[in-house]
Design an enzyme around this catalytic site. Structure first.
Site, short mmCIF file in Angstrom:
data_model
loop_
_atom_site.label_atom_id
_atom_site.label_comp_id
_atom_site.label_asym_id
_atom_site.label_seq_id
_atom_site.Cartn_x
_atom_site.Cartn_y
_atom_site.Cartn_z
N LYS A 12 11.53 69.02 10.52
CA LYS A 12 11.10 67.80 11.46
C LYS A 12 11.33 68.82 12.93
CE LYS A 12 12.23 63.16 12.60
NZ LYS A 12 13.00 61.99 12.02
N SER B 34 13.44 56.41 8.22
CA SER B 34 12.64 57.55 8.72
C SER B 34 12.17 58.69 7.73
CB SER B 34 13.38 58.15 10.23
OG SER B 34 13.24 57.35 11.33
N SER C 193 10.18 58.26 11.13
CA SER C 193 9.98 59.20 12.45
C SER C 193 9.76 60.43 11.80
CB SER C 193 10.91 59.12 13.56
OG SER C 193 12.15 59.89 12.97
#
Length: 486
Positions: A90, A189, A165
């Site tokens: 990420k 997330s 996210s």
């Protein structure tokens, strides 16, 4: 760079299986890395999962891995366990030399100087990073969209969200682009992108994995809700990766040694499994209830004692979650993003909705909520935090050594922008951050619209192996990840 098209089977296998195949000479690391780089490259126009690739460097690292294996003696135990296996990280998690801006225009030129400890542990274990993946702006919402990298789209339907996210991770793994990715989770997330993109995702127990090396991070009570964890296309990779990234790093004071059990030792016979329909303000759609009940049936067939229970107390979870989340906001968002001039007035919102300006509507709404939160009496915040701890104790006492099966979201992946301004939609996932429980999201095939179904399994802190054992059993019985291109 020229990348040749691979055999599809390479991009269907687990990281564990690929590592074995590379060590035994069935496949070369270059073949495996090239196959996944090709898949990511081919899917990028559709998903926009990658914020930045490092394909050329990854191929060099694959060649080095192959040379290391060729030079090793038979039975060499010094080879890293995942040598030559590709992964993604990420973008908000630092990977040295790669962007680390979390979708902020004011940080678009920032490159990470060091790699976050959790990510470094994966690299030390032999994983080869193919790139960093897109997030929501400032990792603040469940739709991965920002003004630096644009919008990430669902692996099964580009008109639908990939989640956030860690949406780029969900789309990268869900599209077959990597067997494993590293994400972070403070309100679903990891699990929501895993659900929307039809893969496995695990939120570890609080304090198990160090949170060092993320932007943004958090403090106060909110810090116990944040953790890094894996997304994977095959359930067998979850526990090995969790073990790799776990343990104190000497920087995160909340991280501690936690002894982890073995999913392979879990006997589901007699285990108590709690199922509830009344825990959410917004009830799940029928196909998600049916999917959850199908999962409960699989566990019952394995000997588990499935019970329907009332968990109405979780309907307060969102209110308490937001209070705890606000406790970590020691620095105003406007200051943190380096844009003190960003004011979420009517004009700012109008521009954001038209795709203009440096910020997304989701971030502007978060900034508005933060400003309003400043007017909340401190006594009320303290009472909310105390109520959150009380709820945590109550649910843990009810759980014991059992499990909760819970839907991850009220419906399958929504269309883009359908969740913005609707904070209540995260309740089914964020409740478990508030409660401090380890949770595994498992795919349960595709629904009537061709979009993934799924279920969450939660257990008491430290019982990560129980929820992962459930994922393994559900994959065995139902099939797990379905290749969107299959």
């Amino acid at each position: 760079m020229t990348i040749t098209a691979p055999l599809l089977s390479v991009t269907e296998r687990s990281a564990t299986d690929l590592a074995r195949a590379i060590r035994e000479g069935e496949l070369s690391a270059r073949e495996v890395v090239e196959a996944h780089a090709w898949r990511l490259h081919r899917c990028q126009p559709r998903t926009n999962a990658l914020a930045k690739d490092r394909f050329e460097r990854a191929l060099e690292e694959a060649d080095a891995a192959d040379a290391r294996i060729a030079a090793a003696q038979p039975g060499d135990d010094d080879l890293p366990p995942f040598l030559g296996v590709p992964c993604t990280i990420k973008e908000s998690i630092a990977l040295a030399g790669m962007p680390n801006c979390a979708g902020l225009v004011t940080r678009r030129d920032v490159l990470a100087e060091e790699t976050a400890p959790a990510a470094q542990r994966m690299l030390d274990a032999g994983f080869i990073a193919l790139g960093v993946t897109n997030t929501s702006e400032m990792t603040m919402w469940i739709e991965s969209d920002n003004r630096v990298y644009g919008r990430t789209r669902n692996a099964y339907d580009p008109h639908r969200i990939a989640g956030g996210s860690s949406g780029g991770e969900g789309a990268a793994v869900g599209s077959g682009g990597v067997p494993v990715g590293l994400g972070s989770d403070i309100g679903g997330s990891i699990r929501l992108p895993a659900f929307f993109n039809g893969v496995f995702g695990h939120k570890p127990s609080p304090g198990l994995v160090p949170n060092t090396g993320q932007f943004p991070s958090t403090d106060g009570e909110a810090a116990r809700m944040l953790t890094m964890g894996p997304l994977a296309r095959r359930a067998e990779d979850l526990m090995p990766v969790v073990r790799l990234i776990s343990g104190p790093d000497g920087q995160d004071v909340r991280c501690k040694e936690i002894e982890l059990g073995d999913p392979g030792d879990v006997d589901l016979a007699g285990m108590r499994v709690l199922v509830s329909d009344d825990a959410s303000i917004v009830p799940p759609r029928r196909e998600l209830r049916d999917a959850r009940d199908r999962a409960a049936g699989v566990l019952a067939a394995a000997g588990a004692r499935v019970e329907n229970v009332s968990l109405k107390q979780l309907r307060r979870a969102l209110e308490l979650y937001l209070a705890v989340l606000g406790d970590g906001a020691d620095v105003a968002l406007a200051d943190l993003i380096g844009d003190a001039g960003a004011r979420p007035g009517a004009r700012g919102f109008a521009d954001a909705l038209r795709g203009r300006g440096p910020h997304t509507p989701a971030l502007l709404m978060t900034m508005t909520a933060e400003r309003l939160n400043k007017y909340m009496p401190q006594g009320r915040i303290r009472r909310s935090i105390a109520a959150a701890h009380s709820l945590q104790d109550e649910v843990e006492a009810m759980l014991g050594d059992g499990l909760i099966l819970h839907h991850p979201f009220a419906r399958v992946a929504p269309r883009h922008n359908a969740t913005v301004g609707r904070p209540w939609v995260i309740t089914a996932a964020a409740s478990f951050n508030l409660l401090g429980l380890p949770v595994t999201e498992s795919p349960l095939g595709l629904g009537t619209s061709g979009l993934p179904l799924g279920v969450q399994a939660a257990a008491a802190p430290g019982n990560d192996h129980l929820t992962i054992a459930v994922a393994l059993e559900l994959e065995r019985a139902i099939g797990g990840w379905v290749d969107p291109q299959g």
